[in-house]
Design a protein around this motif. Structure first.
Motif, PDB file in Angstrom:
ATOM      1  N   ALA A 118      53.765   6.218-117.422  1.00  0.00           N
ATOM      2  CA  ALA A 118      52.999   5.519-118.459  1.00  0.00           C
ATOM      3  C   ALA A 118      52.725   6.418-119.662  1.00  0.00           C
ATOM      4  O   ALA A 118      52.825   5.987-120.812  1.00  0.00           O
ATOM      5  N   LYS A 119      52.397   7.673-119.415  1.00  0.00           N
ATOM      6  CA  LYS A 119      52.008   8.602-120.476  1.00  0.00           C
ATOM      7  C   LYS A 119      53.192   9.078-121.313  1.00  0.00           C
ATOM      8  O   LYS A 119      53.059   9.313-122.510  1.00  0.00           O
ATOM      9  N   ARG A 120      54.355   9.232-120.678  1.00  0.00           N
ATOM     10  CA  ARG A 120      55.544   9.767-121.350  1.00  0.00           C
ATOM     11  C   ARG A 120      55.218  11.061-122.112  1.00  0.00           C
ATOM     12  O   ARG A 120      55.377  11.153-123.333  1.00  0.00           O
ATOM     13  N   PRO A 121      54.760  12.077-121.386  1.00  0.00           N
ATOM     14  CA  PRO A 121      54.357  13.325-122.051  1.00  0.00           C
ATOM     15  C   PRO A 121      55.551  14.114-122.565  1.00  0.00           C
ATOM     16  O   PRO A 121      56.689  13.942-122.104  1.00  0.00           O
ATOM     17  N   GLY A 122      55.270  14.982-123.515  1.00  0.00           N
ATOM     18  CA  GLY A 122      56.302  15.870-124.028  1.00  0.00           C
ATOM     19  C   GLY A 122      56.239  17.244-123.404  1.00  0.00           C
ATOM     20  O   GLY A 122      57.232  17.970-123.371  1.00  0.00           O
ATOM     21  N   ALA A 123      55.054  17.609-122.895  1.00  0.00           N
ATOM     22  CA  ALA A 123      54.867  18.919-122.271  1.00  0.00           C
ATOM     23  C   ALA A 123      53.856  18.781-121.140  1.00  0.00           C
ATOM     24  O   ALA A 123      52.754  18.270-121.337  1.00  0.00           O
ATOM     25  N   ILE A 124      54.238  19.245-119.954  1.00  0.00           N
ATOM     26  CA  ILE A 124      53.395  19.165-118.761  1.00  0.00           C
ATOM     27  C   ILE A 124      53.080  20.569-118.280  1.00  0.00           C
ATOM     28  O   ILE A 124      53.950  21.444-118.249  1.00  0.00           O
ATOM     29  N   LEU A 125      51.833  20.790-117.876  1.00  0.00           N
ATOM     30  CA  LEU A 125      51.417  22.047-117.260  1.00  0.00           C
ATOM     31  C   LEU A 125      50.912  21.746-115.862  1.00  0.00           C
ATOM     32  O   LEU A 125      50.084  20.850-115.681  1.00  0.00           O
ATOM     33  N   GLU A 126      51.402  22.502-114.881  1.00  0.00           N
ATOM     34  CA  GLU A 126      50.944  22.345-113.502  1.00  0.00           C
ATOM     35  C   GLU A 126      50.392  23.672-113.005  1.00  0.00           C
ATOM     36  O   GLU A 126      51.053  24.705-113.108  1.00  0.00           O
ATOM     37  N   VAL A 127      49.185  23.654-112.454  1.00  0.00           N
ATOM     38  CA  VAL A 127      48.580  24.848-111.864  1.00  0.00           C
ATOM     39  C   VAL A 127      48.673  24.691-110.349  1.00  0.00           C
ATOM     40  O   VAL A 127      47.942  23.905-109.749  1.00  0.00           O
ATOM     41  N   GLY A 128      49.597  25.416-109.737  1.00  0.00           N
ATOM     42  CA  GLY A 128      49.823  25.314-108.304  1.00  0.00           C
ATOM     43  C   GLY A 128      51.160  24.661-107.997  1.00  0.00           C
ATOM     44  O   GLY A 128      51.243  23.462-107.756  1.00  0.00           O
ATOM     45  N   THR A 129      52.222  25.470-107.980  1.00  0.00           N
ATOM     46  CA  THR A 129      53.569  24.949-107.753  1.00  0.00           C
ATOM     47  C   THR A 129      53.831  24.645-106.289  1.00  0.00           C
ATOM     48  O   THR A 129      54.516  23.680-105.962  1.00  0.00           O
ATOM     49  N   ALA A 130      53.292  25.499-105.404  1.00  0.00           N
ATOM     50  CA  ALA A 130      53.644  25.485-103.982  1.00  0.00           C
ATOM     51  C   ALA A 130      55.167  25.596-103.868  1.00  0.00           C
ATOM     52  O   ALA A 130      55.747  26.531-104.393  1.00  0.00           O
ATOM     53  N   VAL A 131      55.817  24.618-103.240  1.00  0.00           N
ATOM     54  CA  VAL A 131      57.278  24.703-103.072  1.00  0.00           C
ATOM     55  C   VAL A 131      58.034  23.852-104.080  1.00  0.00           C
ATOM     56  O   VAL A 131      59.225  23.612-103.933  1.00  0.00           O
ATOM     57  N   GLY A 132      57.335  23.379-105.110  1.00  0.00           N
ATOM     58  CA  GLY A 132      57.994  22.669-106.201  1.00  0.00           C
ATOM     59  C   GLY A 132      58.059  21.164-106.055  1.00  0.00           C
ATOM     60  O   GLY A 132      58.664  20.491-106.895  1.00  0.00           O
ATOM     61  N   TYR A 133      57.425  20.613-105.032  1.00  0.00           N
ATOM     62  CA  TYR A 133      57.522  19.171-104.777  1.00  0.00           C
ATOM     63  C   TYR A 133      57.005  18.345-105.947  1.00  0.00           C
ATOM     64  O   TYR A 133      57.710  17.475-106.466  1.00  0.00           O
ATOM     65  N   SER A 134      55.776  18.593-106.386  1.00  0.00           N
ATOM     66  CA  SER A 134      55.198  17.767-107.447  1.00  0.00           C
ATOM     67  C   SER A 134      55.856  18.028-108.796  1.00  0.00           C
ATOM     68  O   SER A 134      55.982  17.113-109.620  1.00  0.00           O
ATOM     69  N   MET A 169      59.460  11.917-115.898  1.00  0.00           N
ATOM     70  CA  MET A 169      59.152  12.187-117.309  1.00  0.00           C
ATOM     71  C   MET A 169      60.345  11.883-118.209  1.00  0.00           C
ATOM     72  O   MET A 169      61.485  11.792-117.747  1.00  0.00           O
ATOM     73  N   PRO A 170      60.103  11.744-119.520  1.00  0.00           N
ATOM     74  CA  PRO A 170      61.211  11.520-120.462  1.00  0.00           C
ATOM     75  C   PRO A 170      62.134  12.737-120.527  1.00  0.00           C
ATOM     76  O   PRO A 170      61.739  13.848-120.167  1.00  0.00           O
ATOM     77  N   ASP A 171      63.346  12.539-121.021  1.00  0.00           N
ATOM     78  CA  ASP A 171      64.323  13.627-121.101  1.00  0.00           C
ATOM     79  C   ASP A 171      63.840  14.773-121.986  1.00  0.00           C
ATOM     80  O   ASP A 171      64.213  15.927-121.769  1.00  0.00           O
ATOM     81  N   PHE A 172      63.009  14.459-122.989  1.00  0.00           N
ATOM     82  CA  PHE A 172      62.561  15.499-123.919  1.00  0.00           C
ATOM     83  C   PHE A 172      61.406  16.331-123.377  1.00  0.00           C
ATOM     84  O   PHE A 172      61.002  17.319-123.983  1.00  0.00           O
ATOM     85  N   CYS A 173      60.843  15.937-122.244  1.00  0.00           N
ATOM     86  CA  CYS A 173      59.678  16.627-121.686  1.00  0.00           C
ATOM     87  C   CYS A 173      60.106  17.852-120.883  1.00  0.00           C
ATOM     88  O   CYS A 173      61.206  17.906-120.338  1.00  0.00           O
ATOM     89  N   PRO A 196      44.277  15.950-128.239  1.00  0.00           N
ATOM     90  CA  PRO A 196      43.755  14.584-128.178  1.00  0.00           C
ATOM     91  C   PRO A 196      44.720  13.664-127.440  1.00  0.00           C
ATOM     92  O   PRO A 196      45.926  13.699-127.668  1.00  0.00           O
ATOM     93  N   GLY A 197      44.185  12.870-126.532  1.00  0.00           N
ATOM     94  CA  GLY A 197      45.010  11.958-125.762  1.00  0.00           C
ATOM     95  C   GLY A 197      45.637  12.581-124.528  1.00  0.00           C
ATOM     96  O   GLY A 197      46.254  11.885-123.716  1.00  0.00           O
ATOM     97  N   ALA A 198      45.479  13.899-124.340  1.00  0.00           N
ATOM     98  CA  ALA A 198      46.052  14.575-123.172  1.00  0.00           C
ATOM     99  C   ALA A 198      45.334  14.134-121.904  1.00  0.00           C
ATOM    100  O   ALA A 198      44.146  13.794-121.924  1.00  0.00           O
ATOM    101  N   MET A 199      46.042  14.180-120.795  1.00  0.00           N
ATOM    102  CA  MET A 199      45.511  13.742-119.511  1.00  0.00           C
ATOM    103  C   MET A 199      45.441  14.917-118.545  1.00  0.00           C
ATOM    104  O   MET A 199      46.359  15.730-118.476  1.00  0.00           O
ATOM    105  N   LEU A 200      44.333  14.988-117.813  1.00  0.00           N
ATOM    106  CA  LEU A 200      44.133  16.013-116.778  1.00  0.00           C
ATOM    107  C   LEU A 200      44.054  15.319-115.425  1.00  0.00           C
ATOM    108  O   LEU A 200      43.224  14.437-115.215  1.00  0.00           O
ATOM    109  N   PHE A 201      44.919  15.731-114.511  1.00  0.00           N
ATOM    110  CA  PHE A 201      45.022  15.148-113.170  1.00  0.00           C
ATOM    111  C   PHE A 201      44.582  16.218-112.179  1.00  0.00           C
ATOM    112  O   PHE A 201      45.315  17.178-111.933  1.00  0.00           O
ATOM    113  N   SER A 202      43.375  16.100-111.641  1.00  0.00           N
ATOM    114  CA  SER A 202      42.826  17.111-110.725  1.00  0.00           C
ATOM    115  C   SER A 202      42.894  16.587-109.294  1.00  0.00           C
ATOM    116  O   SER A 202      42.231  15.598-108.954  1.00  0.00           O
ATOM    117  N   ASP A 203      43.666  17.246-108.453  1.00  0.00           N
ATOM    118  CA  ASP A 203      43.853  16.787-107.077  1.00  0.00           C
ATOM    119  C   ASP A 203      42.899  17.499-106.118  1.00  0.00           C
ATOM    120  O   ASP A 203      42.352  18.561-106.424  1.00  0.00           O
TER     121      ASP A 203
END
Length: 217
Positions: free
Chosen positions: A51-67, A75-79, A150-157
């Motif tokens: 839904a968001k179609r972000p251009g840049a994603i940051l993840e804190v906590g890779t583990a084995v790369g699943y998420s 994500m879009p091709d440009f992300c 502005p408009g950025a989304m934070l997903f806290s698991d």
């Protein structure tokens, strides 16, 4: 459990799977007691990325790369995804999984302490996933907010701690009391900061979805 197990199992039964590679990574992680996102949480994340179609994603906590790979597939091709991990055995596994997926050009894995790396990043990021040490979410929050436009989304698991977040500090194990207190403070801040709009969703182990107010760039 936060939700009825029968409801959870029914939701799981509807999942079509994430493809042979990701499903295989999930099975191996479960067998090795490596924490990855629960199925229902992964489905929510994938839907929000779509839904968001972000251009840049940051993840804190890779583990084995699943998420990271899950997001790369939605994500879009440009992300591009930037993901952070400090535990060496998981770094090796994540790099191999990213290689198998042919996603080296989409995912950048940064090795080291998340707190130090976050301070060095400039952003902005359109979508940020917090999925690492729960006791550190509160400490990382100032840099996370700095990196959100502005408009950025934070997903806290993992924010509801399997439902124990509702118990008093004396109702949880002594070793968990500091994490419990910090998570309560983290959620309070997310819900009471004027610059954020936050919903706490009892999915998986609990997810907080926050949006930075203002017009997206």
């Amino acid at each position: 459990m936060i939700v009825d197990e029968r409801v959870r199992d029914y939701i799981h039964s509807l999942e079509p799977g994430q493809g042979s590679l990701l499903d295989g990574i999930a099975r191996e992680a479960k067998a090795g007691n490596i924490p990855i996102m629960k199925k229902e949480t992964a489905a929510l994340l994938k839907t929000l990325i779509t839904a968001k179609r972000p251009g840049a994603i940051l993840e804190v906590g890779t583990a084995v790369g699943y998420s990271a790979l899950l997001m790369a597939g939605a994500m879009p091709d440009f992300c591009r995804v930037t993901t952070i991990e400090k535990y060496e055995p998981r770094i090796l596994a994540a790099r191999e999984n990213i290689r198998k997926a042919g996603a080296e050009d989409k995912i950048t894995l940064l090795e080291g302490d998340a707190g130090e790396i976050l301070q060095s990043l400039s952003g902005p990021f359109d979508f940020i996933v917090m999925d690492a040490a729960k006791g550190q979410y509160l400490h990382w929050l100032p840099d996370i907010l700095r990196l959100m436009g502005p408009g950025a989304m934070l997903f806290s698991d993992n924010v509801l701690q399997e439902g124990t977040i509702v118990q008093s500090r004396y109702g949880v194990e002594r070793r968990d009391r500091t994490i419990h207190a910090r998570m309560r403070e983290y959620l309070y801040r997310l819900k009471h900061m004027e610059e954020l709009e936050t919903a706490i969703v009892p999915v998986g182990d609990g997810v907080a979805v926050s949006v930075m107010k203002g017009e997206p760039r």
